[in-house]
Design an enzyme around this catalytic site. Structure first.
Site, mmCIF file in Angstrom:
data_model
loop_
_atom_site.group_PDB
_atom_site.id
_atom_site.type_symbol
_atom_site.label_atom_id
_atom_site.label_comp_id
_atom_site.label_asym_id
_atom_site.label_seq_id
_atom_site.Cartn_x
_atom_site.Cartn_y
_atom_site.Cartn_z
ATOM 1 N N HIS A 100 51.255 44.018 35.690
ATOM 2 C CA HIS A 100 51.557 43.567 34.338
ATOM 3 C C HIS A 100 50.970 44.561 33.335
ATOM 4 O O HIS A 100 49.785 44.895 33.401
ATOM 5 C CB HIS A 100 50.961 42.177 34.107
ATOM 6 N N SER A 101 51.799 45.056 32.426
ATOM 7 C CA SER A 101 51.375 45.960 31.362
ATOM 8 C C SER A 101 50.738 47.224 31.968
ATOM 9 O O SER A 101 51.419 47.956 32.684
ATOM 10 C CB SER A 101 50.431 45.238 30.404
#
Length: 258
Positions: A100-101
């Protein structure tokens, strides 16, 4: 940067969050990389929701939670060069990568580093809310800015509770790792290599002002095995607010590949 020569307890020399090892080999092992400033707890509850066929293995990066005494990495290349050999013994079963990210970027470079080490490729790479590697960041660098600037940026992103942002002692503990993680993203330079041989499943939040869907879509350029883009409701932290929808896609994708 000096590194500790001993490793904390846990699997993969401490890189995987400590937990009971399964008695039965899983159908697929899901290696999960956190967002900037996040730890393995970002994936709390995923194991129960994904079921027994998937073994959720959150990565614990140095500088936080069980490894808070260790200096955090400030460059993605050094990070994956340390992470890849530690993880390799865990990758003798089918596995997938989820990030994530910042974790999406680290997962991507980890897949390329594992390829250089002749480790079999992941079944799939899941990239959630991650800027496509070939694109340049548009937000200003903050990893070397005063604390107040970093805190305001965290407030904009919404990744930390307000009570943490207003607690000086907690911030003193968290900011070194957060700054290091921002440096990982802000100093990243894409280097062309052949596309990955695994599919890429990308996710974007429909209200994510940090990495909107059109900045996620070019992940398709990084694979020769096909890619899909799923736009889910929410801002930059949609993996938390739209967790059931995201994990439904993850579960279906892994089951289809078994």
């Amino acid at each position: 940067m000096n590194r500790l020569t001993t490793h904390p307890p846990g699997r993969a020399q401490g890189w995987l969050a400590a937990g009971p090892r399964r008695r039965v080999t899983p159908a697929v092992r899901l290696i999960c990389l956190p967002y900037a400033g996040g730890g393995s707890s970002a994936y709390h509850g995923w194991q129960e929701l994904l079921g027994d066929d998937v073994e959720v293995c959150p990565v614990e990066l140095p500088g936080r939670q069980s490894r808070w005494r260790e200096p955090a990495y400030t460059g993605v290349r050094q990070l994956v060069e340390a992470l890849a050999p530690a993880l390799a013994p865990e990758l003798g079963v089918p596995y997938a990568l989820f990030g994530h990210s910042m974790g999406a970027l680290v997962s991507f470079e980890l897949a390329r580093e594992l390829r250089r080490r002749a480790v079999p490729p992941p079944r799939v790479l899941f990239a959630a809310g991650g800027l496509a590697p070939t694109l340049r960041r548009t937000s200003p660098n903050i990893h070397d800015q005063p604390d107040a600037v970093v805190v305001e940026r965290l407030r904009e992103l919404g990744g930390l509770d307000e009570e943490i942002l207003t607690e000086p002692e907690l911030l003193d503990l968290l900011l070194p790792a957060i700054r290091a993680d921002f440096a990982v993203c802000e100093t990243y330079e894409y280097r062309p290599e052949p596309p990955l041989s695994c599919p890429i499943v990308a996710f974007a939040g429909d209200r994510d002002r940090e990495v909107p869907p059109d900045r996620v879509a070019p992940w398709r350029e990084q694979t020769s095995a096909g890619s899909t883009l799923h736009v889910l409701p929410g801002g930059h932290f949609f993996p938390m607010t739209a967790r059931d929808a995201l994990l439904g896609t993850v579960r279906a994708t892994l089951a289809a590949g078994s």
